[in-house]
Design a protein around this motif. Structure first.
Motif, PDB file in Angstrom:
ATOM      1  N   THR A 307       0.843  -1.198   0.000  1.00 56.01           N
ATOM      2  CA  THR A 307       0.000   0.000   0.000  1.00 56.01           C
ATOM      3  C   THR A 307       0.871   1.239   0.000  1.00 56.01           C
ATOM      4  O   THR A 307       1.873   1.299   0.705  1.00 56.01           O
ATOM      5  CB  THR A 307      -0.965   0.003   1.208  1.00 56.01           C
ATOM      6  OG1 THR A 307      -1.656   1.265   1.248  1.00 56.01           O
ATOM      7  CG2 THR A 307      -0.254  -0.242   2.534  1.00 56.01           C
ATOM      8  N   VAL A 312      -4.031  -0.404   5.217  1.00 60.62           N
ATOM      9  CA  VAL A 312      -4.740  -1.603   4.779  1.00 60.62           C
ATOM     10  C   VAL A 312      -4.853  -2.553   5.964  1.00 60.62           C
ATOM     11  O   VAL A 312      -3.850  -2.880   6.603  1.00 60.62           O
ATOM     12  CB  VAL A 312      -4.005  -2.305   3.618  1.00 60.62           C
ATOM     13  CG1 VAL A 312      -4.596  -3.696   3.363  1.00 60.62           C
ATOM     14  CG2 VAL A 312      -4.078  -1.473   2.347  1.00 60.62           C
ATOM     15  N   SER A 324      -2.883  -1.459  -2.805  1.00 59.51           N
ATOM     16  CA  SER A 324      -3.626  -0.205  -2.758  1.00 59.51           C
ATOM     17  C   SER A 324      -2.746   0.932  -3.265  1.00 59.51           C
ATOM     18  O   SER A 324      -1.648   1.146  -2.769  1.00 59.51           O
ATOM     19  CB  SER A 324      -4.059   0.071  -1.315  1.00 59.51           C
ATOM     20  OG  SER A 324      -4.620   1.356  -1.204  1.00 59.51           O
ATOM     21  N   VAL A 329      -7.668  -0.114  -5.821  1.00 59.85           N
ATOM     22  CA  VAL A 329      -7.375  -1.208  -4.893  1.00 59.85           C
ATOM     23  C   VAL A 329      -7.573  -2.516  -5.654  1.00 59.85           C
ATOM     24  O   VAL A 329      -8.586  -2.691  -6.346  1.00 59.85           O
ATOM     25  CB  VAL A 329      -8.341  -1.190  -3.683  1.00 59.85           C
ATOM     26  CG1 VAL A 329      -8.091  -2.395  -2.778  1.00 59.85           C
ATOM     27  CG2 VAL A 329      -8.211   0.102  -2.898  1.00 59.85           C
TER      28      VAL A 329
END
Lengths: 470, 470
Positions: A307, A312, A324, A329
């Protein structure tokens, strides 16, 4: 001295949403401290090599230049392809470029988007291969397989070459096998994965290409002959190169030549062809999770999580890839990662931007993050590198407002020049000629608020551009 | 005429990341066209009811007022709890408030965060219950169970009351059972789920509370006696209410009274106590996926996906809950949703803000979205409602820059008043008194750039505030 030839032309969609057409895999920091391109160049440290030739899509020229500059390896030899035509033409361009001064260097052809964990073993394989490549063999690097992978092509070895058990004549190249066949290959002990890395003399490659695919050679010769040079960049003639057949070096030359030799490479190699391949080579916690970025996990196993800014949280899940980015996503089963291309196909078909670019985009002068995008206004968070500049330009349909968050900008609006510094702002009416430069030593951070009836990227009239853009 | 008493005090963490302490479940649009609070109020349309009493945490007062205003049901009776003390005190406050004018209304006590799909059946149950509640029964709504749920308390019915088979004496209340016990309850046909909704006379409730928990009644009487009134809001005395025991109405009264009656309710009820409960009641596609927002699915089954702005791609997965908000992503197995509280506990322990607030926060004058948050500057995208205003204020440590994106603002800085409209901007130096008002008919959208050495929310000195804040 070896001439490294780095093929950085991919536009891989299998690592979406991190990899995008305008910022593909080879420019991402996916494994290790640097981007894959930078790691590829740094991996040559300790070898006697010349300045590398890099071949890339012209859309990526500033990315390549900037990433090489960051590691102090800026090349004066970046060949820009107006379109992708696969590896046989790319290598031909590099070879033609290399012999133009009358030399015939030994080329080490590498992909910019592979991982090789064991640099020492890699250098050793190069050392084994060098005397044979010098004597006009076409050497391919064969990866010692770790399992019956169906995602790679294979190379069957023939007789041993020389007096060490690392080099063999190539018996044949085979296409990606089914699982049963792959199992048999592994059992036999005679097969390697086809890495797509090579070593040969420039003239030898061109000779073989002339023998088997003279059409490709001719198209490349024309594209080079009609190219223009702009600093480090060689701009190929677009029409000439468009006419070139699209073919891999394996099909065009390696499978046909009688002089192919395979050198065995056992060095923690991966082509990072999917999210699960990246999980394979990543460092993992005790529950086999590979995590990059701000993540919370509970009761979670065998997952890959990456991410870029948002938190997350993964709870009670296993065998998932969760990625992400600022605008998307992805959640995919680790055994279904080959289907990631479906979302990219969908986005292309829908003409959405998420397959092509990130919310944050890289420019020759720095970067721009589209934090708000609405019908009548956009807000970009802009970073201009020290020395970077927006060209003198004008917009027909939008006004702009700049607010400096940090650093200092030199602004010219309709001939009036002034400095803009932290917490100061200025307004650029529709139709006004304006430019911006960062004359300082630290990055210039600003907010750009665009407003108007039409906010497309193409509403830009440039008077002059230090980066050679239209 | 019924007096609806709406309990909107929850701070539910089981629907994180959409539900946050500052914007919990009852204010979210999770099912249907409106927020759960608004749906709760609208569900009364068609009944003869008085203006509802709403009980909520004082932190949520502007949310409650704004959401009621949006549906044209602004109540003049919003009771603000400085802390949560569960349902027995909350209902006591409403009852004391209701009898203060000498009346003794029939109260319909509802939670603000339940779903009831069949409004007609709900109204019918109220009609069945009314004559008994008028004659001093304490009526509880028993949900006809659809399966052996272990997440609810149960009510065992006793003898039938009256001449329809919808009302029964309450035999006993039972705690959340294990799965085997729940199965037996369902088989017997004698059990209902405990909904937490009630109907009784205000004075009757207070009588029973006095009988079983006089300490709770006294604390509530003191808190009301020492309360202050500010427009629609009743502010309880904090110390008095802090001293009140924390107890549910079930424990305090319903389980003890001899006059409890249960009315059967079969109306598509859910308390939306988890993401999987929300999936249960949501509309689904042919692969049983419930999707809200911009999502792409491929080879995906039985999933709940909710995204507020970013694209979510789910590939080759099943039985997952995937929720994406501006600052967090949750991926949880649909059978493990009870563990969502773990992430909230973790965030609290780490003193991170993601359990308490969203990136976007709601204010009495509109809303503010923190699009960039860094050490030395913040960028907020601010929306001021028509008629909304920032109070006259000053900051000791930060300067501000406002750029209007659309609409018009009336600005006062150090006594100087002017209008600011689309694409205009102004600068507020550190220490300057300033205010902003939207005098127009459309929302005022602006970017607020804050910069300085300290950017905390508490660096605000208010001279006067139309919303009664310190």
């Amino acid at each position: 001295m070896l001439l490294p030839v780095i093929m950085a032309g991919g536009t891989g969609s299998r690592l979406w949403p991190m990899s995008r057409e305008l910022y593909p895999k080879q420019f991402l920091r996916l494994h290790g401290r640097l981007s894959m391109l930078q790691e590829t160049v740094e991996r040559l440290n300790g070898l006697e090599v010349r300045e590398p030739v890099v071949i890339c899509n012209e859309e990526h020229r500033f990315l390549v230049a900037e990433q090489l500059r960051q590691i102090d390896k800026l090349s004066q030899n970046i060949i820009l392809e107006p379109v992708g035509r696969n590896t046989a033409p790319a290598i031909a361009l590099a070879a033609l470029n290399a012999i133009s001064d009358g030399n015939d260097p030994l080329m080490l052809v590498l992909a910019a988007d592979h991982i090789i964990n064991d640099t020492k073993a890699f250098h050793q394989a190069i050392a084994f291969a060098t005397p044979y490549a010098e004597k006009d063999s076409l050497v391919t690097f064969g990866i010692v397989p770790t399992g019956p992978e169906t995602g790679y092509g294979y190379i069957q070895r023939g007789d041993i070459v020389g007096n060490i058990s690392e080099l063999f004549k190539v018996k044949r190249f085979v296409e990606k096998p089914d699982e049963e066949t792959a199992g048999k290959y592994i059992e036999s002990g005679e097969y390697y994965w086809n890495s797509g890395m090579f070593m040969f003399r420039a003239k030898k490659y061109l000779e073989e290409l002339k023998k088997y695919r003279p059409d490709i050679l001719e198209a490349c010769e024309l594209a080079i002959a009609n190219s223009t040079r702009n600093d480090a960049f060689t701009n190929l003639d677009k029409d000439c190169f468009m006419a070139c057949p699209d073919e891999s070096v394996d099909y065009a030359v390696m499978e046909k030549t009688d002089e192919a030799v395979v050198v065995s490479l056992n060095a923690g190699w991966s082509d990072v062809g999917s999210w699960s391949a990246l999980w394979d080579v990543s460092e993992k916690d005790t529950a086999n999770n590979a995590i990059t970025g701000d993540a919370f996990i509970h009761n979670t196993e065998n997952c890959y999580i990456n991410t870029d800014e948002k938190l997350v949280a993964a709870i009670g899940v296993e065998n998932l890839v969760i990625v992400s980015t600022k605008d998307a996503v992805l959640v995919v089963d680790k055994n279904k990662v080959q289907d990631v291309k479906r979302i990219v196909e969908f986005l292309k078909a829908e003409q959405r931007s998420e397959y092509r670019k990130h919310r944050e985009s890289y420019r020759p002068w720095g970067r721009s993050d589209a934090v708000v995008q609405e019908k009548r206004f956009n807000v970009n968070r802009v970073t201009v590198k020290p020395g970077g500049a927006f060209s003198m330009q004008m917009h027909h349909h939008r006004a702009e407002h700049w607010v400096v968050l940090s650093g200092t900008g030199k602004v010219i609006i309709e001939g009036k020049e002034f400095l803009l510094t932290e917490n100061q702002s200025t307004f650029i009416p529709v139709g006004s000629f304006h430019s911006l430069e960062n004359p300082g030593k630290i990055p210039l951070e600003l907010l750009e608020i665009q407003s108007g009836s039409y906010l497309g990227d193409d509403d830009i009239i440039r008077i002059q551009d230090q980066y050679g853009r239209d």
